[in-house]
Design a protein around this motif. Structure first.
Motif, PDB file in Angstrom:
ATOM      1  N   LEU A 145       0.861  -1.180   0.000  1.00 46.79           N
ATOM      2  CA  LEU A 145       0.000   0.000   0.000  1.00 46.79           C
ATOM      3  C   LEU A 145       0.905   1.241   0.000  1.00 46.79           C
ATOM      4  O   LEU A 145       2.043   1.169   0.472  1.00 46.79           O
ATOM      5  N   PRO A 146       0.415   2.393  -0.533  1.00 47.08           N
ATOM      6  CA  PRO A 146       1.246   3.607  -0.550  1.00 47.08           C
ATOM      7  C   PRO A 146       1.858   3.922   0.818  1.00 47.08           C
ATOM      8  O   PRO A 146       3.028   4.305   0.898  1.00 47.08           O
ATOM      9  N   GLY A 147       1.077   3.747   1.884  1.00 44.04           N
ATOM     10  CA  GLY A 147       1.573   4.026   3.231  1.00 44.04           C
ATOM     11  C   GLY A 147       2.755   3.163   3.636  1.00 44.04           C
ATOM     12  O   GLY A 147       3.470   3.484   4.593  1.00 44.04           O
ATOM     13  N   GLU A 148       2.958   2.068   2.918  1.00 42.90           N
ATOM     14  CA  GLU A 148       4.083   1.174   3.231  1.00 42.90           C
ATOM     15  C   GLU A 148       5.299   1.450   2.347  1.00 42.90           C
ATOM     16  O   GLU A 148       6.248   0.675   2.347  1.00 42.90           O
ATOM     17  N   LEU A 149       5.219   2.551   1.573  1.00 44.63           N
ATOM     18  CA  LEU A 149       6.327   2.874   0.660  1.00 44.63           C
ATOM     19  C   LEU A 149       6.973   4.199   1.065  1.00 44.63           C
ATOM     20  O   LEU A 149       6.309   5.070   1.633  1.00 44.63           O
ATOM     21  N   SER A 150       8.256   4.351   0.748  1.00 49.77           N
ATOM     22  CA  SER A 150       8.941   5.626   1.001  1.00 49.77           C
ATOM     23  C   SER A 150       8.421   6.675   0.009  1.00 49.77           C
ATOM     24  O   SER A 150       7.787   6.333  -0.994  1.00 49.77           O
ATOM     25  N   GLY A 151       8.719   7.946   0.281  1.00 47.08           N
ATOM     26  CA  GLY A 151       8.278   9.019  -0.615  1.00 47.08           C
ATOM     27  C   GLY A 151       8.769   8.809  -2.040  1.00 47.08           C
ATOM     28  O   GLY A 151       8.013   8.962  -3.002  1.00 47.08           O
TER      29      GLY A 151
END
Ligand SMILES: Nc1ncnc2c1ncn2[C@@H]1O[C@H](COP(=O)(O)OP(=O)(O)OP(=O)(O)O)[C@@H](O)[C@H]1O
Ligand SMILES: [Mg+2]
Lengths: 247, 172
Positions: A145-151
């Protein structure tokens, strides 16, 4: 009217006025710009000079006040609302400073979304999404999920989503604005490789001189007009550069 | 750039003769640095006089059957090198700048536009930065030394471009 042959993008006498009377702002005051297929162009300029407005009008997100934009030879003026929607969905990829990923969807689902909305069969959409994630070197993060990825990873997912439709034109607004410099460099290297290895036409707005220097050409906006334009010729290799006698 | 310290540093890696030292110095240690062999030997003689290096004569090894002097660090030389490494270098502001000179003079001289000077310098700096950025992007197999030098070049050019933006703002 002048029209450059075979151009990916052709902007002619483009103006954009917001508001009326006291609130009237002339954001673009006559822009001419031609971008060849596979060319990577950077736009710089002070805050308020009209950079984002230019991207929005070229991308069909805002109608021009006057003048015209041709994408792949087709004038935006000739398109009705439905055709404009299709153009935005299939022919143009957008990447913004805020990555704009849907937080409840995985990376692969975010990337597949433009295809799914466009009615592409699910299996094909997912195969193409996987290929796009591969291009941005994030195949191993498909299920995150996006929240589990770095910027930086989120921005790369956003780039994969923008190119999954094989757009004629990739419009990029401040792609490294939210990233630290190392991560920003990786995102820039990715955009450069999309142009070099996949012939992707890129128009990028940036405040960062280092990012702008990655482009083939540089346009400087001042108060809604192109004040200066410059091609950046291919250079020498590292060895030659470092060995050069500057004295 | 201190030739003296550079030579001490090179000798810390083992004994060498003058031509080897020059090649190593001009190679990657001091990029764009030029050192003639005369300078190498004068510096080595001074270092020897100060007790920081000593030489040994190696018979008939210079390719023409002549003797060669091979230099090595003394314990005092090691100590001097480590003292130098341990203290910060003088932080120089490096304000002798040709572009600054042009801008100042352009403002004083009738018929010359200082902002035009800024524009032209900016274009030139962007060409340079493009070259450096591309070289960095392509040099995947670059040595750490080359990589660090390209970083230095890129960041300096970016700072210079930022300064030109300030000039433009303040001149208008
Ligand atoms: N939707 C809008 N309504 C009214 N005015 C607008 C609108 N969008 C932009 N403007 C005005 O148009 C001008 C150009 O704005 P734009 O966002 O294109 O600038 P920019 O160059 O992208 O600046 P920045 O670097 O700060 O992002 C500004 O004066 C802005 O206030
Ligand atoms: Mg903007």
């Amino acid at each position: 009217m002048r029209q450059a042959k075979g151009a990916a993008v052709d902007v002619v006498g483009l103006t954009k006025v917001f508001g009326e009377g006291e609130t009237r702002v002339e954001a673009l005051r006559g822009i001419d710009m031609t971008i060849a297929p596979g060319e990577f162009v950077a736009v710089m300029g002070a805050s308020g000079s009209g950079k984002s407005t230019l991207l929005h009008v070229i991308g069909g997100l805002e109608p021009p006040t006057d003048g015209d934009v041709r994408i792949d030879g087709r004038s935006l003026r000739e398109l009705n609302d439905d055709e404009l929607t299709v153009l935005r969905r299939r022919r143009i990829g957008f990447v913004f400073q805020a990555f704009n990923l849907l937080q409840v969807l995985t990376a692969a689902e975010n990337v597949a979304l433009p295809l799914v909305i466009d009615g592409v069969a699910e299996s094909e959409a997912h195969a193409r999404a996987r290929a796009a994630l591969d291009r941005v070197a994030l195949a191993d993060r498909s299920a995150h999920l996006p929240g589990e990825l770095s910027g930086g990873e989120q921005q790369r997912v956003a780039i994969a989503r923008a190119v999954v439709t094989n757009p004629v034109l990739l419009l990029v607004d401040e792609p490294t604005g939210n990233l630290d410099s190392r991560t920003g460099e990786k995102v820039m290297a990715l955009l450069r490789s999309l142009a070099d290895d996949h012939g992707q036409t890129v128009l990028m707005v940036t405040h960062d001189a280092g990012d702008a220097a990655m482009a083939d050409r540089l346009a400087r906006l001042r108060d809604g007009v192109v004040a200066d334009e410059q091609s950046l010729p291919a250079g020498r290799d590292a060895h030659e550069l470092l060995g050069e006698d500057l004295s | 750039m201190s030739v003296r310290q550079a030579l001490l540093g090179l000798l810390a890696g083992g004994a060498r003769h003058g031509y080897e030292l020059r090649a190593a110095y001009e190679g990657r240690l001091v990029p764009q640095g030029r050192l003639n062999i005369g300078q190498v030997y004068t510096t080595l003689e001074r270092l020897e006089r100060d007790g920081l290096v000593q030489h040994e004569r190696v018979v008939g090894t210079d390719g023409h059957g002549r003797d060669r002097k091979v230099y090595a660090l003394t314990p005092e030389g090691h100590a001097e090198l480590h003292t130098w490494l341990a203290e910060p270098s003088p932080v120089r502001l490096d304000l002798r700048n040709e572009v600054f000179l042009k801008i100042v003079l352009a403002r004083r001289i009738e018929g010359v536009d200082a902002r035009g000077v800024v524009d032209r310098e900016r274009r030139a700096a962007f060409e340079r930065l493009h070259e450096v950025t591309q070289a960095r992007a392509r040099a995947e197999d670059a040595s750490l030394e080359d990589d660090l030098l390209l970083d230095l070049a890129a960041l300096r050019l970016q700072a210079f471009l930022k300064w030109l933006d300030h000039c433009e703002e303040k001149l208008s």
